[in-house]
Design a protein around this motif. Structure first.
Motif, mmCIF file in Angstrom:
data_model
loop_
_atom_site.group_PDB
_atom_site.id
_atom_site.type_symbol
_atom_site.label_atom_id
_atom_site.label_comp_id
_atom_site.label_asym_id
_atom_site.label_seq_id
_atom_site.Cartn_x
_atom_site.Cartn_y
_atom_site.Cartn_z
ATOM 1 N N GLY A 308 68.814 57.792 81.488
ATOM 2 C CA GLY A 308 67.773 57.234 82.350
ATOM 3 C C GLY A 308 66.920 56.210 81.637
ATOM 4 N N THR A 309 66.563 55.120 82.327
ATOM 5 C CA THR A 309 65.715 54.078 81.758
ATOM 6 C C THR A 309 65.074 53.272 82.877
ATOM 7 N N PRO A 310 63.839 52.787 82.673
ATOM 8 C CA PRO A 310 63.187 51.947 83.679
ATOM 9 C C PRO A 310 63.451 50.450 83.481
ATOM 10 N N THR A 311 64.228 50.080 82.488
ATOM 11 C CA THR A 311 64.355 48.696 82.030
ATOM 12 C C THR A 311 64.671 47.686 83.129
ATOM 13 N N GLY A 312 63.991 46.522 83.029
ATOM 14 C CA GLY A 312 64.252 45.415 83.942
ATOM 15 C C GLY A 312 64.051 44.094 83.234
ATOM 16 N N SER A 313 64.074 43.022 83.982
ATOM 17 C CA SER A 313 63.923 41.674 83.440
ATOM 18 C C SER A 313 62.966 40.885 84.320
ATOM 19 N N PRO A 314 62.200 39.949 83.741
ATOM 20 C CA PRO A 314 61.321 39.133 84.569
ATOM 21 C C PRO A 314 62.080 38.129 85.425
ATOM 22 N N ILE A 315 63.324 37.847 85.079
ATOM 23 C CA ILE A 315 64.070 36.766 85.725
ATOM 24 C C ILE A 315 65.289 37.257 86.492
ATOM 25 N N ALA A 316 66.083 38.130 85.881
ATOM 26 C CA ALA A 316 67.345 38.575 86.488
ATOM 27 C C ALA A 316 67.207 39.983 87.056
ATOM 28 N N PRO A 317 67.588 40.205 88.315
ATOM 29 C CA PRO A 317 67.588 41.570 88.830
ATOM 30 C C PRO A 317 68.550 42.437 88.038
ATOM 31 N N VAL A 318 68.130 43.675 87.752
ATOM 32 C CA VAL A 318 68.931 44.608 86.964
ATOM 33 C C VAL A 318 69.290 45.795 87.854
ATOM 34 N N ILE A 319 70.585 45.970 88.106
ATOM 35 C CA ILE A 319 71.050 47.116 88.887
ATOM 36 C C ILE A 319 71.289 48.268 87.930
ATOM 37 N N LYS A 320 70.506 49.325 88.053
ATOM 38 C CA LYS A 320 70.617 50.512 87.196
ATOM 39 C C LYS A 320 71.618 51.475 87.795
ATOM 40 N N ILE A 321 72.607 51.883 86.995
ATOM 41 C CA ILE A 321 73.733 52.690 87.471
ATOM 42 C C ILE A 321 73.774 54.004 86.696
ATOM 43 N N ALA A 322 73.638 55.130 87.396
ATOM 44 C CA ALA A 322 73.655 56.446 86.755
ATOM 45 C C ALA A 322 75.088 56.874 86.469
ATOM 46 N N THR A 323 75.293 57.446 85.287
ATOM 47 C CA THR A 323 76.620 57.949 84.930
ATOM 48 C C THR A 323 76.858 59.350 85.476
ATOM 49 N N ASN A 324 75.768 60.038 85.845
ATOM 50 C CA ASN A 324 75.876 61.401 86.368
ATOM 51 C C ASN A 324 74.856 61.604 87.479
ATOM 52 N N THR A 325 75.178 62.461 88.416
ATOM 53 C CA THR A 325 74.322 62.668 89.585
ATOM 54 C C THR A 325 72.961 63.275 89.245
ATOM 55 N N ILE A 327 70.919 62.797 86.720
ATOM 56 C CA ILE A 327 69.945 61.787 86.279
ATOM 57 C C ILE A 327 69.619 60.827 87.415
ATOM 58 N N PHE A 328 70.575 60.572 88.303
ATOM 59 C CA PHE A 328 70.308 59.721 89.466
ATOM 60 C C PHE A 328 69.248 60.365 90.361
ATOM 61 N N GLU A 329 69.347 61.659 90.543
ATOM 62 C CA GLU A 329 68.386 62.360 91.392
ATOM 63 C C GLU A 329 67.037 62.525 90.704
ATOM 64 N N ARG A 330 67.053 62.751 89.383
ATOM 65 C CA ARG A 330 65.807 62.990 88.644
ATOM 66 C C ARG A 330 65.011 61.699 88.448
ATOM 67 N N MET A 331 65.699 60.574 88.263
ATOM 68 C CA MET A 331 65.017 59.294 88.023
ATOM 69 C C MET A 331 65.321 58.298 89.133
ATOM 70 N N ASN A 332 65.270 58.776 90.359
ATOM 71 C CA ASN A 332 65.596 57.926 91.500
ATOM 72 C C ASN A 332 64.620 56.779 91.685
ATOM 73 N N ASP A 333 63.416 56.906 91.134
ATOM 74 C CA ASP A 333 62.456 55.794 91.194
ATOM 75 C C ASP A 333 62.963 54.573 90.432
ATOM 76 N N ASN A 334 63.824 54.802 89.454
ATOM 77 C CA ASN A 334 64.271 53.732 88.572
ATOM 78 C C ASN A 334 65.733 53.340 88.744
ATOM 79 N N ILE A 335 66.554 54.255 89.234
ATOM 80 C CA ILE A 335 68.003 54.031 89.240
ATOM 81 C C ILE A 335 68.481 53.695 90.650
ATOM 82 N N ASP A 336 69.305 52.643 90.743
ATOM 83 C CA ASP A 336 69.722 52.102 92.030
ATOM 84 C C ASP A 336 71.014 52.698 92.577
ATOM 85 N N PHE A 337 71.888 53.153 91.691
ATOM 86 C CA PHE A 337 73.269 53.432 92.108
ATOM 87 C C PHE A 337 73.813 54.634 91.344
ATOM 88 N N ASN A 338 74.565 55.477 92.025
ATOM 89 C CA ASN A 338 75.114 56.676 91.400
ATOM 90 C C ASN A 338 76.630 56.569 91.222
#
Length: 388
Positions: A308-325, A327-338
């Protein structure tokens, strides 16, 4: 719109952006806070905080300069206000001069020349507001994926990374390449142990030789410090997530590159000169390597994570992809895709890759990522020399 197209903004130099930012670009740490205050005043602007821009020499100076210019040249940027102090090594006018060659609107504001911080903020905000209004007149048009540069990255990796999210990104990477676009593989540190696999895919002997040279140079930097690179990679979080060694981590990280030929190796923050799969020589530090790819022209980043990570960029959209369900559910505020459904056995790698491809097209056409919504504007420069 067909599946191989997206809605983007056409620039003067022929490139295509998927966002329409006005960048407030501080060339020196002394100007970073003033740049931030301009973004707070003017909607439609972005900036970043950093601690560089002065007392840098040689190749370290060159790399920082290249990064500044590359951020301004990124197709997601409509126009740039270059904000300097006035006496720094990385002169604002020099950076602005390089960016202006693209035909973009660029103006320089100097804190010293404008009589201090408050006057510089006022002038910068005035210029930025005008650019924002100009940019708002642009309309998206249908664009081909051949005009897209996609950055790939993994951060907070776990034992699932090389089995689910990374291979799914590899599917998307192959699709982008097949459409005539460009996919960037980075994180040289985290490809140690997998270099032979990438060398086999090199388009010629020169590129294959370069693969080994880049890996050797990265290892030599660690040797010069008298350390084993493996004391810092894999990280404590990687180990807790089930990764046993750097080599295991590298074999999983290489999966982001899909299966297409490796066309070239480029420097940090350098724009690819060829279409297809490209390797950018970067460190493993997530934000530093993401900054390098964005400065190299990447309009979007696919970022896999198991911890899990909140990382982004000021210029390029960053699609956050969870490797496991979980972490996707626990950090859904930050992660876009499971992509955890691969681990669960309910979806194949190919099926998840197809879903991720569709998500990428939506984001390219305007859908906001979680990092964008939360204004996660991360920026980190790879310093390769001392400060003088």
């Amino acid at each position: 719109m067909t599946r191989g197209q997206f809605w983007g903004f056409r620039r003067h130099d022929g490139t295509v952006g998927i966002r329409n930012h006005i960048l407030i670009l501080p060339t020196i740490t002394c100007a970073a806070q003033a740049a931030k205050q301009i973004t707070e005043l003017v909607q439609g602007t972005v900036s970043f905080i950093h601690q560089h821009g002065c007392a840098q020499v040689g190749i370290d100076y060159d790399q920082t300069f290249r990064t500044y210019v590359g951020m301004g040249l990124n197709p997601n940027v409509y126009g740039v206000v270059v904000l300097g102090l006035g006496c720094e090594t990385h002169q604002a006018r020099s950076v602005a001069g390089e960016i202006a060659k693209s035909g973009k609107p660029v103006e320089v504001v100097s804190i010293q020349d404008h009589g201090g911080t408050l006057m510089a903020i006022a002038e910068g905000a005035k210029v930025a507001a005008r650019m924002v209004q100009e940019a708002s007149r642009l309309r998206r048009e249908l664009c081909s994926l051949s005009e897209l540069i996609v950055g790939t990255e993994c951060g907070g990796s776990d034992a699932c990374s090389g089995l689910s999210a990374n291979p799914a990104v590899g599917v998307v990477s192959d699709k982008i390449v097949d459409e005539g676009g460009t996919s960037i593989l980075a994180e040289t540190t985290e490809l140690i142990g997998a270099e032979h696999l990438l060398a086999r895919r090199a388009v010629n002997e020169q590129v294959a030789k370069r693969v080994y040279e880049v890996i050797e140079a990265m290892e030599k930097r660690a040797y010069a410090m008298g350390i084993d690179i493996r004391t810092g990679n894999p990280s404590p979080g990687n180990i807790k997530g089930g990764l046993s060694s750097l080599e295991e981590k590298s074999l999983g990280a290489a999966n982001k590159a899909g299966s297409r030929p490796l066309e070239e190796l480029i420097q940090y923050a350098e724009k690819p000169s060829k279409k297809g799969l490209v390797w950018m020589d970067t460190p493993g530090h997530d934000i530093e390597q993401m900054t390098g790819m964005t400065a190299g022209g990447a309009q979007i980043v696919l970022f896999t994570t198991g911890r899990g990570t909140p990382t982004g960029s000021p210029i390029a959209p960053v699609i956050k992809i969870a490797t496991n369900t979980p972490i996707f559910e626990r950090m859904n505020d930050n992660i876009d895709f499971n992509a955890g459904t691969i681990i669960e056995g309910t979806e194949s790698i190919e099926a998840v890759g197809e879903r991720l491809y569709d998500e990428l097209l939506e984001v390219c056409s305007g859908k906001l990522t979680k990092a964008e919504i939360l204004k996660q504007y991360d920026f980190g420069l790879w310093r390769i020399g001392p400060t003088f």
